[in-house]
Design a protein around this motif. Structure first.
Motif, PDB file in Angstrom:
ATOM      1  N   ASN A  37       0.819  -1.200   0.000  1.00  0.00           N
ATOM      2  CA  ASN A  37       0.000   0.000   0.000  1.00  0.00           C
ATOM      3  C   ASN A  37       0.853   1.250   0.000  1.00  0.00           C
ATOM      4  OD1 ASN A  37      -2.637  -1.518   0.795  1.00  0.00           O
ATOM      5  ND2 ASN A  37      -1.197  -2.052   2.423  1.00  0.00           N
ATOM      6  N   TYR A  39       0.346   5.068   1.530  1.00  0.00           N
ATOM      7  CA  TYR A  39      -0.427   5.985   2.351  1.00  0.00           C
ATOM      8  C   TYR A  39       0.192   7.369   2.237  1.00  0.00           C
ATOM      9  CZ  TYR A  39      -2.882   2.248   4.944  1.00  0.00           C
ATOM     10  OH  TYR A  39      -3.674   1.191   5.307  1.00  0.00           O
ATOM     11  N   ARG A  40      -0.551   8.372   2.650  1.00  0.00           N
ATOM     12  CA  ARG A  40       0.010   9.712   2.747  1.00  0.00           C
ATOM     13  C   ARG A  40      -0.586  10.429   3.949  1.00  0.00           C
ATOM     14  NH1 ARG A  40      -2.658  12.660  -2.608  1.00  0.00           N
ATOM     15  NH2 ARG A  40      -4.814  12.819  -1.810  1.00  0.00           N
ATOM     16  N   GLN A  41       0.197  11.383   4.441  1.00  0.00           N
ATOM     17  CA  GLN A  41      -0.272  12.188   5.570  1.00  0.00           C
ATOM     18  C   GLN A  41       0.145  13.632   5.356  1.00  0.00           C
ATOM     19  OE1 GLN A  41       0.927  10.815   9.478  1.00  0.00           O
ATOM     20  NE2 GLN A  41      -0.796  11.877  10.415  1.00  0.00           N
ATOM     21  N   ARG A  47      -3.573  10.096   8.474  1.00  0.00           N
ATOM     22  CA  ARG A  47      -2.936   9.328   7.415  1.00  0.00           C
ATOM     23  C   ARG A  47      -4.036   8.640   6.605  1.00  0.00           C
ATOM     24  NH1 ARG A  47       2.317   5.729   8.758  1.00  0.00           N
ATOM     25  NH2 ARG A  47       2.811   7.783   9.642  1.00  0.00           N
ATOM     26  N   GLU A  48      -3.927   8.695   5.281  1.00  0.00           N
ATOM     27  CA  GLU A  48      -4.964   8.116   4.429  1.00  0.00           C
ATOM     28  C   GLU A  48      -4.361   7.142   3.423  1.00  0.00           C
ATOM     29  OE1 GLU A  48      -6.986  10.691   1.674  1.00  0.00           O
ATOM     30  OE2 GLU A  48      -5.169  11.826   1.195  1.00  0.00           O
ATOM     31  N   LEU A  49      -5.157   6.131   3.096  1.00  0.00           N
ATOM     32  CA  LEU A  49      -4.743   5.149   2.108  1.00  0.00           C
ATOM     33  C   LEU A  49      -4.909   5.741   0.710  1.00  0.00           C
ATOM     34  CD1 LEU A  49      -3.885   2.236   1.401  1.00  0.00           C
ATOM     35  CD2 LEU A  49      -6.306   1.617   1.470  1.00  0.00           C
ATOM     36  N   THR A  52      -3.600   0.624  -3.216  1.00  0.00           N
ATOM     37  CA  THR A  52      -3.280  -0.700  -2.708  1.00  0.00           C
ATOM     38  C   THR A  52      -3.185  -1.698  -3.847  1.00  0.00           C
ATOM     39  OG1 THR A  52      -3.923  -2.365  -1.070  1.00  0.00           O
ATOM     40  CG2 THR A  52      -5.687  -1.345  -2.312  1.00  0.00           C
ATOM     41  N   TYR A  96       4.551  10.614   1.970  1.00  0.00           N
ATOM     42  CA  TYR A  96       4.035   9.366   1.412  1.00  0.00           C
ATOM     43  C   TYR A  96       4.777   8.188   2.035  1.00  0.00           C
ATOM     44  CZ  TYR A  96       1.237  11.828  -2.017  1.00  0.00           C
ATOM     45  OH  TYR A  96       0.282  12.624  -2.615  1.00  0.00           O
ATOM     46  N   ASN A  99       3.711   0.723   2.781  1.00  0.00           N
ATOM     47  CA  ASN A  99       3.190  -0.172   3.825  1.00  0.00           C
ATOM     48  C   ASN A  99       3.053  -1.576   3.254  1.00  0.00           C
ATOM     49  OD1 ASN A  99       0.336  -1.470   4.639  1.00  0.00           O
ATOM     50  ND2 ASN A  99       1.251  -0.507   6.448  1.00  0.00           N
ATOM     51  N   TRP A 108       6.093  -0.522   7.994  1.00  0.00           N
ATOM     52  CA  TRP A 108       6.015   0.822   7.424  1.00  0.00           C
ATOM     53  C   TRP A 108       7.419   1.299   7.027  1.00  0.00           C
ATOM     54  CZ3 TRP A 108       1.518   3.449   6.592  1.00  0.00           C
ATOM     55  CH2 TRP A 108       0.369   3.020   7.270  1.00  0.00           C
TER      56      TRP A 108
END
Length: 118
Positions: A37, A39-41, A47-49, A52, A96, A99, A108
């Motif tokens: 995956n 993710y970013r924050q 933090r969002e997906l 994937t 970014y 994961n 991570w």
């Protein structure tokens, strides 16, 4: 011990492109058995997906906000994950993270900064 190392972040103008990479290492790390995956924050946000991809890559999904602009891919032989990001927008600015997830374990990376600004 498992390590995920992201690279490819940076500063880009709106409408530009970046390609993120995530290299996995670890003698016992079976990369091909993990769903991978991105993710970013963003500052001040959860933090969002973002995207994937299952193993062996037969199922891919994206956040609505990046559909049609981002492409996730993997190379199991190289133990690597990629995210091609096109038509970048200022709202894509975030750290970014790569994961790796299976049923009973997850790893991570340390993250790579992407900044979209003119």
């Amino acid at each position: 011990q498992v390590h995920l190392v992201e690279s490819g972040g940076g500063l880009v103008q709106p409408g530009g492109s970046l390609r993120l990479s995530c290299a996995a290492s670890g003698v016992t790390f079976s990369f091909s058995s993990y769903t991978m995956n991105w993710y970013r924050q963003a500052p001040g946000k959860e933090r969002e997906l973002v995207a994937t991809i299952t193993s062996p890559g037969d199922s891919i999904d994206y956040a609505e906000s990046v559909k049609g602009r981002f492409t996730i891919s993997r190379d199991d032989a190289k133990k690597s994950l990629y995210l091609q990001m096109n038509n970048l927008k200022p709202e894509d600015t975030a750290v970014y993270y790569c994961n790796a997830r299976r049923t009973y374990d997850m790893y991570w990376g340390q993250g790579t900064q992407v900044t979209v600004s003119s």
